[in-house]
Design a protein around this motif. Structure first.
Motif, PDB file in Angstrom:
ATOM      1  N   LEU A   1      29.791  30.749  36.586  1.00  0.00           N
ATOM      2  CA  LEU A   1      30.244  31.950  35.886  1.00  0.00           C
ATOM      3  C   LEU A   1      31.498  32.427  36.623  1.00  0.00           C
ATOM      4  N   PRO A   2      32.695  32.236  36.065  1.00  0.00           N
ATOM      5  CA  PRO A   2      33.949  32.380  36.818  1.00  0.00           C
ATOM      6  C   PRO A   2      34.218  33.765  37.388  1.00  0.00           C
ATOM      7  N   GLY A   3      33.887  34.833  36.669  1.00  0.00           N
ATOM      8  CA  GLY A   3      34.143  36.174  37.182  1.00  0.00           C
ATOM      9  C   GLY A   3      35.592  36.366  37.588  1.00  0.00           C
ATOM     10  N   ALA A   4      35.804  36.815  38.822  1.00  0.00           N
ATOM     11  CA  ALA A   4      37.154  37.134  39.298  1.00  0.00           C
ATOM     12  C   ALA A   4      38.095  35.937  39.291  1.00  0.00           C
ATOM     13  N   ASN A   5      37.572  34.730  39.322  1.00  0.00           N
ATOM     14  CA  ASN A   5      38.444  33.553  39.326  1.00  0.00           C
ATOM     15  C   ASN A   5      39.360  33.502  38.105  1.00  0.00           C
ATOM     16  N   ASP A   6      38.876  33.999  36.977  1.00  0.00           N
ATOM     17  CA  ASP A   6      39.690  33.990  35.768  1.00  0.00           C
ATOM     18  C   ASP A   6      40.852  34.977  35.834  1.00  0.00           C
ATOM     19  N   ALA A   7      40.778  35.927  36.773  1.00  0.00           N
ATOM     20  CA  ALA A   7      41.841  36.928  36.909  1.00  0.00           C
ATOM     21  C   ALA A   7      42.915  36.496  37.909  1.00  0.00           C
ATOM     22  N   PHE A   8      42.784  35.314  38.463  1.00  0.00           N
ATOM     23  CA  PHE A   8      43.743  34.834  39.459  1.00  0.00           C
ATOM     24  C   PHE A   8      44.954  34.225  38.751  1.00  0.00           C
ATOM     25  N   THR A   9      45.883  35.079  38.352  1.00  0.00           N
ATOM     26  CA  THR A   9      47.075  34.655  37.618  1.00  0.00           C
ATOM     27  C   THR A   9      48.311  35.328  38.215  1.00  0.00           C
ATOM     28  N   GLY A  10      49.482  34.727  37.987  1.00  0.00           N
ATOM     29  CA  GLY A  10      50.734  35.303  38.427  1.00  0.00           C
ATOM     30  C   GLY A  10      50.831  35.415  39.931  1.00  0.00           C
ATOM     31  N   LEU A  11      51.191  34.320  40.606  1.00  0.00           N
ATOM     32  CA  LEU A  11      51.207  34.299  42.069  1.00  0.00           C
ATOM     33  C   LEU A  11      52.226  35.288  42.631  1.00  0.00           C
ATOM     34  N   THR A  12      51.831  35.975  43.696  1.00  0.00           N
ATOM     35  CA  THR A  12      52.708  36.929  44.369  1.00  0.00           C
ATOM     36  C   THR A  12      53.680  36.179  45.281  1.00  0.00           C
ATOM     37  N   GLU A  13      54.692  36.880  45.775  1.00  0.00           N
ATOM     38  CA  GLU A  13      55.641  36.248  46.681  1.00  0.00           C
ATOM     39  C   GLU A  13      54.946  35.809  47.970  1.00  0.00           C
ATOM     40  N   GLY A  14      53.976  36.607  48.446  1.00  0.00           N
ATOM     41  CA  GLY A  14      53.242  36.211  49.636  1.00  0.00           C
ATOM     42  C   GLY A  14      52.438  34.938  49.420  1.00  0.00           C
ATOM     43  N   GLU A  15      51.822  34.815  48.259  1.00  0.00           N
ATOM     44  CA  GLU A  15      51.058  33.603  47.940  1.00  0.00           C
ATOM     45  C   GLU A  15      51.985  32.392  47.823  1.00  0.00           C
ATOM     46  N   LEU A  16      53.124  32.582  47.177  1.00  0.00           N
ATOM     47  CA  LEU A  16      54.079  31.479  47.035  1.00  0.00           C
ATOM     48  C   LEU A  16      54.641  31.066  48.390  1.00  0.00           C
ATOM     49  N   ARG A  17      54.838  32.034  49.281  1.00  0.00           N
ATOM     50  CA  ARG A  17      55.332  31.703  50.618  1.00  0.00           C
ATOM     51  C   ARG A  17      54.317  30.843  51.367  1.00  0.00           C
ATOM     52  N   ALA A  18      53.044  31.163  51.218  1.00  0.00           N
ATOM     53  CA  ALA A  18      51.996  30.373  51.872  1.00  0.00           C
ATOM     54  C   ALA A  18      52.000  28.934  51.362  1.00  0.00           C
ATOM     55  N   VAL A  19      52.251  28.770  50.075  1.00  0.00           N
ATOM     56  CA  VAL A  19      52.335  27.425  49.491  1.00  0.00           C
ATOM     57  C   VAL A  19      53.544  26.674  50.053  1.00  0.00           C
ATOM     58  N   ARG A  20      54.673  27.338  50.099  1.00  0.00           N
ATOM     59  CA  ARG A  20      55.905  26.683  50.541  1.00  0.00           C
ATOM     60  C   ARG A  20      55.858  26.298  52.012  1.00  0.00           C
ATOM     61  N   GLU A  21      55.143  27.082  52.816  1.00  0.00           N
ATOM     62  CA  GLU A  21      55.097  26.829  54.253  1.00  0.00           C
ATOM     63  C   GLU A  21      54.051  25.786  54.645  1.00  0.00           C
ATOM     64  N   ALA A  22      53.228  25.363  53.703  1.00  0.00           N
ATOM     65  CA  ALA A  22      52.173  24.389  53.995  1.00  0.00           C
ATOM     66  C   ALA A  22      52.719  22.972  54.025  1.00  0.00           C
ATOM     67  N   ASP A  23      52.005  22.101  54.733  1.00  0.00           N
ATOM     68  CA  ASP A  23      52.309  20.674  54.681  1.00  0.00           C
ATOM     69  C   ASP A  23      51.705  20.044  53.434  1.00  0.00           C
TER      70      ASP A  23
END
Length: 299
Positions: free
Chosen positions: A111-133
């Motif tokens: 039952l997804p609940g809050a997972n379905d609301a995880f949309t539109g990545l923030t700049e902080g989230e995108l930075r974490a992606v970019r800084e990862a290997d």
């Protein structure tokens, strides 16, 4: 080996796990035995598994404002995962109802609940992606979010590992950003119409792929012509619920450390087997020493 940075974009659920001698058929009630309540969701599982396998891990996802959400964040953080970007949204957290039989097979209702609301990545989230290997993603959150993360990773030179589960159609923009695809036979058929005998069909979509085959191990293929069968590691199976998540996370960690991918699949197979020896997803996820104990390098 250098410690790789792994960012995981995905789901977080509270898993309610019960064991029973046999899974109930439609309309049937059966008596069970053990019960555990543990953090789960493919995203949270893979983030915890990556850290236990030796990575520095950050988890990007969403939990609810309920008591399950409080517990989820506390448990994921306690596992050593960076949850500084984890969102809290009003309403219920994701929940998974898991039944496990005596053979370690399971039936799961998510039952997804809050997972379905995880949309539109923030700049902080995108930075974490970019800084990862390595970026690891699955499909228990909106595919638009996975696509956004994968495209950002590709632009930054971050490797993208997609565990295409549960099976669903994938947009071309997402596939174009994937470096390594991990699927089981059901998911492979959903994407290509082909099964275990034709894993190379996956190479029409991505440059590298791993097809997991349960007790028969896994198959690695790539566009350079490499094809390798990796046998399963034999253990006494208690609960296979999170074995695939342990496999995917260990694969990403090993690749991030610079291992060749065939060797990385062997190490991932050991991680999946180590995980299957215990009940409860996040409880069962193995530490590096447990993976190394079962690891057999390619001949």
């Amino acid at each position: 080996m250098p410690q790789p940075r792994v960012a995981v974009v995905g789901s977080a659920n509270m898993d309610l796990v019960g064991t029973t001698p046999a899974l109930p058929r439609p309309g049937e009630t059966v008596l069970g035995s053990d019960f555990v309540m543990v953090p789960g969701g493919k995203g949270a599982n893979q983030a915890i598994a990556a850290v236990r396998a030796g990575a520095s891990g950050v988890f990007l996802g969403a939990i609810g404002s309920d008591a399950f959400g409080v517990t989820l964040k506390a448990r994921i953080t306690a596992a050593g995962v960076d949850t500084g970007q984890l969102r809290v949204v009003y309403g219920s957290s994701g929940v998974a109802l898991v039944m496990v039989n005596a053979a370690g097979e399971n039936a799961i209702l998510v039952l997804p609940g809050a997972n379905d609301a995880f949309t539109g990545l923030t700049e902080g989230e995108l930075r974490a992606v970019r800084e990862a290997d390595v970026l690891v993603a699955q499909l228990e959150v909106p595919v638009e979010t996975v696509t956004e993360a994968a495209v950002a990773a590709r632009a930054a030179g971050t490797r993208v590992v997609l565990n295409a589960a549960p099976a669903r159609p994938l947009p071309a923009e997402l596939l174009a950003a994937v470096d390594l695809l991990v699927v089981n036979e059901t998911e492979a058929r959903a994407l290509t119409g082909r099964g275990r005998d034709e894993p190379e069909a996956l190479l029409d979509l991505v440059p590298r792929a791993v097809l997991t085959l349960g007790a028969e191990g896994a198959r690695y293929v790539d566009r350079d012509g490499i094809s390798a069968h990796v046998p399963a590691v034999k253990v006494d199976t208690v609960d296979s619920t999170a074995a695939g998540d342990a496999f995917t996370a260990a694969l990403a960690v090993a690749w991030g450390e610079g291992r060749g991918l065939v060797d990385a699949v062997h190490w991932a197979a050991a991680a999946g087997a180590a995980c299957a020896r215990r009940l409860g997803a996040s409880v069962a996820l193995p530490r590096r020493v447990e993976i190394d104990e079962l690891y057999a390098p390619p001949a």
